[in-house]
Enzyme design. Structure first.
Site, PDB file in Angstrom:
ATOM      1  N   GLN A   1     -16.829  19.573  19.184  1.00 31.23           N
ATOM      2  CA  GLN A   1     -16.368  18.438  18.362  1.00 31.23           C
ATOM      3  C   GLN A   1     -16.867  17.109  18.953  1.00 31.23           C
ATOM      4  OE1 GLN A   1     -12.284  17.948  16.594  1.00 31.23           O
ATOM      5  NE2 GLN A   1     -11.991  16.685  18.410  1.00 31.23           N
TER       6      GLN A   1
ATOM      7  N   ARG B   1      -1.437  24.092  19.898  1.00 33.53           N
ATOM      8  CA  ARG B   1      -1.304  25.480  19.418  1.00 33.53           C
ATOM      9  C   ARG B   1      -0.667  26.403  20.458  1.00 33.53           C
ATOM     10  NH1 ARG B   1      -6.420  24.153  16.342  1.00 33.53           N
ATOM     11  NH2 ARG B   1      -5.767  24.259  14.165  1.00 33.53           N
TER      12      ARG B   1
ATOM     13  N   HIS C   1      -3.243  14.412  25.212  1.00 31.04           N
ATOM     14  CA  HIS C   1      -3.444  13.263  24.318  1.00 31.04           C
ATOM     15  C   HIS C   1      -3.107  11.956  25.052  1.00 31.04           C
ATOM     16  CE1 HIS C   1      -2.339  16.497  21.258  1.00 31.04           C
ATOM     17  NE2 HIS C   1      -3.523  16.121  20.852  1.00 31.04           N
TER      18      HIS C   1
ATOM     19  N   GLY D   1     -11.497  14.362  23.650  1.00 32.92           N
ATOM     20  CA  GLY D   1     -11.337  15.295  24.762  1.00 32.92           C
ATOM     21  C   GLY D   1     -12.492  16.287  24.861  1.00 32.92           C
TER      22      GLY D   1
ATOM     23  N   SER E   1      -2.582  22.372  24.664  1.00 29.73           N
ATOM     24  CA  SER E   1      -2.968  22.371  23.247  1.00 29.73           C
ATOM     25  C   SER E   1      -1.714  22.454  22.398  1.00 29.73           C
ATOM     26  CB  SER E   1      -3.859  23.588  22.952  1.00 29.73           C
ATOM     27  OG  SER E   1      -3.946  23.799  21.551  1.00 29.73           O
TER      28      SER E   1
END
Ligand code: AMP
Length: 281
Positions: free
Chosen positions: A155, A189, A37, A149, A187
């Site tokens: 996306q 996650r 990010h 990204g 990530s």
């Protein structure tokens, strides 16, 4: 860095910059920020006078059995990470600010075709939620540039199409995927992974590299998809897909096509779903 929660405060800050002729870059996120990010903030920083980030865990892009409730929310750390990167403003709205009629009663955007496959097929409604929230955020921030990204390649394509099709007055920029030293794409996650799973997780990137290598050696793309899925299964992953597609529209390539291809993988490791991709150029 200033943090604002509501639309009037956001608009006031941006109006101030605009009145001085300054340009605005925007990085939408769901928070729990990592170096990936931060690299997006850096890219925006280098191209626009001011940078706005948003942190919003968007309920409409999560399916009923997905991780909306347990998605990590770490606003204090996120503020520090954004300040370190020179971000000017953090927009961290409540759900009611983004969805005044409730998340289940919102106007919803559907970007056709590109959303029929891969993540769109695995996660029904996911991209409607993404397109809707990103369009709302674009309306609030009204940036000149928004950075997304390549890690979430489909996306990125959905947003590019939405921006073009709705004639939204901004430029979309794609940022390369930041990886850990062992190749695992960063990530939010990843922290769901156990120690043993984290040690196995780089196999996804390794498999993408293998697909690229074998394609360069002349193997047919269809055969490579089978090789990749079998490799992941053998290592204890449950692949949702491991495919080679045309990068421009994610369609299946014509036989013999070698240019403009991308490999994409989504696989579960335990209860964690990981996605990654690799452009073949
Ligand atoms: P998220 O908070 O996961 O919704 O991601 C916010 C933005 O960061 C999206 O544009 C993602 O594609 C991007 N992003 C996530 N992980 C990475 C990464 N490892 N490298 C670069 N960008 C990323």
């Amino acid at each position: 860095m200033q943090t604002v929660q509501d639309a009037p405060a956001l608009r006031a800050a941006i109006r101030g910059w605009r009145s001085k002729g300054q340009t605005v870059g925007f990085v939408p996120t769901m928070g729990n920020l990592h170096a990936g990010h931060q690299s997006l903030i850096k890219l925006a920083r280098a191209r626009t006078d001011r940078v706005v980030a948003s942190v919003f865990v968007n309920p409409t892009q999560f399916g009923p059995h997905e991780d909306f409730e347990r998605y990590p929310r770490t606003l204090l750390q996120d503020q520090t990470a954004l300040t370190d990167e020179g971000c000017d403003l953090l927009f961290a709205p409540e759900v009611a600010t983004i969805y005044p009629y409730g998340a289940g009663h919102s106007v919803s955007l559907h970007v056709p075709q590109i959303t029929d496959t891969l993540e769109g097929a695995q996660r029904p409604g996911h991209f409607d939620g993404v397109a809707t929230v990103v369009c709302k955020l674009f309306n609030l921030v009204q940036p000149d540039l928004a950075v997304f990204g390549q890690k979430d390649f489909q996306q990125l394509k959905v947003i590019e199409r939405m921006v073009r099709d709705l004639s939204l007055p901004l430029k979309v920029m794609a940022a390369p995927t930041l990886r850990a030293d062992d190749g695992l794409a960063l990530s939010s996650r990843n922290q769901y992974l156990s120690v043993a799973e984290r040690a196995r997780a780089p196999l996804i990137h390794d498999t993408l590299l293998k697909m690229r290598e074998l394609l360069a050696k002349g193997h047919a793309w269809r055969a490579l998809e089978q090789v990749a899925a079998a490799r992941l299964l053998r290592a204890g992953f449950v692949p949702d897909y491991a495919v080679i597609r045309c990068a421009e529209d994610l369609a299946e390539p014509a036989d013999g096509r070698r240019e403009g291809l991308i490999a994409l993988i989504a696989a579960r490791l335990g209860s964690t779903r990981l996605i990654d991709n690799l452009m073949f150029d």
